[in-house]
Scaffold this active site. Structure first.
Site, PDB file in Angstrom:
ATOM      1  N   VAL A   1       2.607  -9.914  -4.696  1.00 57.56           N
ATOM      2  CA  VAL A   1       2.694  -9.533  -3.286  1.00 57.56           C
ATOM      3  C   VAL A   1       3.537  -8.280  -3.095  1.00 57.56           C
ATOM      4  CG1 VAL A   1       2.348 -11.888  -2.467  1.00 57.56           C
ATOM      5  CG2 VAL A   1       4.680 -11.051  -2.848  1.00 57.56           C
ATOM      6  N   GLU A   2       3.889  -7.634  -4.188  1.00 57.32           N
ATOM      7  CA  GLU A   2       4.614  -6.366  -4.079  1.00 57.32           C
ATOM      8  C   GLU A   2       3.745  -5.241  -4.645  1.00 57.32           C
ATOM      9  OE1 GLU A   2       9.051  -6.556  -4.469  1.00 57.32           O
ATOM     10  OE2 GLU A   2       8.619  -8.535  -5.297  1.00 57.32           O
ATOM     11  N   MET A   3       3.960  -4.861  -5.897  1.00 58.33           N
ATOM     12  CA  MET A   3       3.186  -3.743  -6.454  1.00 58.33           C
ATOM     13  C   MET A   3       1.968  -4.220  -7.240  1.00 58.33           C
ATOM     14  SD  MET A   3       6.587  -1.505  -7.310  1.00 58.33           S
ATOM     15  CE  MET A   3       5.949   0.160  -7.439  1.00 58.33           C
TER      16      MET A   3
END
Length: 368
Positions: free
Chosen positions: A133-135
């Protein structure tokens, strides 16, 4: 990482001098007289070439799966090196469950992440790259391969490390080296504490008296002259999210979980266990790291989940003694602050805003 990183405390300074870690002594570190410079791992000395590479990596959206998210997306120099959101937003507009803390002065923190699951900036830099859910990169090897295909990086790695080989450890070492230069200890509160009575308003002065007295802020955010980050670097359950979660039940569910800590930290529900996810110790249920107070006016919303939108709301939260739960820190209790006292505390918090942030403006121009 094989290097030893010393966690600074006032009581370990003499031990630090004999450790494999070293004090930073380069012009890139702007530290006022009387403040200790940051300590860096012995296996990752900070050099201008690493800083140059780390800065480029920090702002490069190509480190994410869909070329939309960089480190700076959540730690934006235009927003006090936070992101101004309740919780951070990653690739595909996916949202996490924790608020992005500022990177300013992170070189001085003993642990990284709200739950303190890693001790160094190097290890911290690796995790968002592969967080879904980030990079959202599929693996650290995929990061290496993607960067190797970008022609401009090989010369920068050659300059920083002596050969052009791109590895995830080198990526993390460069980013950490850049982040260690993001230091700011120049605010009205500093001039006031140095003896300039005119540096802050009368309201803020009353707030400082409250801070060290009735409001009891100094219990966790006390001032230490050689390390003026205004955090105890400890973990406390102050009741954030206690209304909506049964900590006891969550702890039982997680106690024998097989997921890695970073995965659990981003699971709704489980994330609220905080430090317990790392230590599995009962006193750490619902406990999160005490953030520093520098530039706090710029880095809202607040708390690990971004649940308090303003400084006024934060002070109201503490005034009522947090949220009751079986694991509430013993230092939490109602403060019975008057309305004017709350205003004075807000004015004090504004005095923690650095007046040297203009020097980071060139970095803001690198935002995509």
């Amino acid at each position: 990482m094989s290097g030893v990183f010393l966690r600074i405390t006032v009581f370990s300074l003499f031990g630090a001098l004999a450790s494999p870690a070293i004090f930073a002594q380069t012009p890139e570190f702007r530290v006022p007289e009387g403040v200790l410079p940051p300590i860096i791992p012995a296996d990752n000395p900070v050099t201008p070439a690493k800083i140059e590479l780390g800065e480029k990596l920090y702002f490069d959206v190509r480190l994410s799966l869909d070329d939309t998210v960089s480190c700076a997306s959540c730690h934006d120099p235009r927003k006090g090196f936070a992101d101004g959101r309740r919780v951070s937003e990653g690739v595909g507009k996916k949202t996490g469950v924790r608020n992005a803390p500022t990177v300013l002065n992170a070189a001085y923190f003993e642990q990284q992440f709200w739950d303190g699951r890693v001790a160094t900036l190097e290890e911290q830099a690796k995790q968002p790259l592969v967080n879904p859910v980030e990079m959202a990169m599929p693996s650290h090897a995929a990061v290496e391969q993607k960067l190797a295909a970008v022609a401009e990086y090989a010369p920068l790695f050659q300059k920083a490390f002596g050969d052009p080989r791109i590895t995830i450890d080198r990526v993390a070492m460069a980013v950490a080296s850049f982040e260690r230069t993001l230091i700011s200890f120049s605010a009205p509160i500093d001039r006031f504490l140095a003896g300039d009575e005119k540096a802050i308003s009368d309201s803020a002065k009353r707030g400082w008296a409250l801070f060290n007295g009735k409001a009891r802020c100094n219990t966790c955010h006390g001032h230490v002259g050689v390390l003026p980050t205004f955090t105890d670097n400890q973990f406390h359950n102050i009741g954030v999210a206690a209304k909506s979660h049964d900590f006891e039940a969550l702890a039982r569910q997680v106690a024998n979980a097989t997921e890695e800590i970073p995965d659990l930290a981003h699971q709704p529900g489980a994330t609220e266990l905080g430090r317990f996810l790392v230590t599995r110790e009962r006193p750490h249920i619902g406990a999160f790291k005490t953030p520093g107070l520098r530039n706090v006016e710029l880095t809202g919303p607040y708390m690990h989940d971004g649940s308090e939108p303003t400084l006024e709301a934060v002070i109201d939260f503490y005034d009522r003694g947090g949220e009751p739960n079986p694991f509430l820190d013993g230092g939490m209790r109602p403060l019975n602050l008057a309305a004017e006292e709350k205003k004075d505390l807000v004015e004090l918090m504004k005095a923690f805003t650095s007046d040297d942030l203009a020097r980071f403006e060139p970095l803001a121009k690198l935002m995509q």
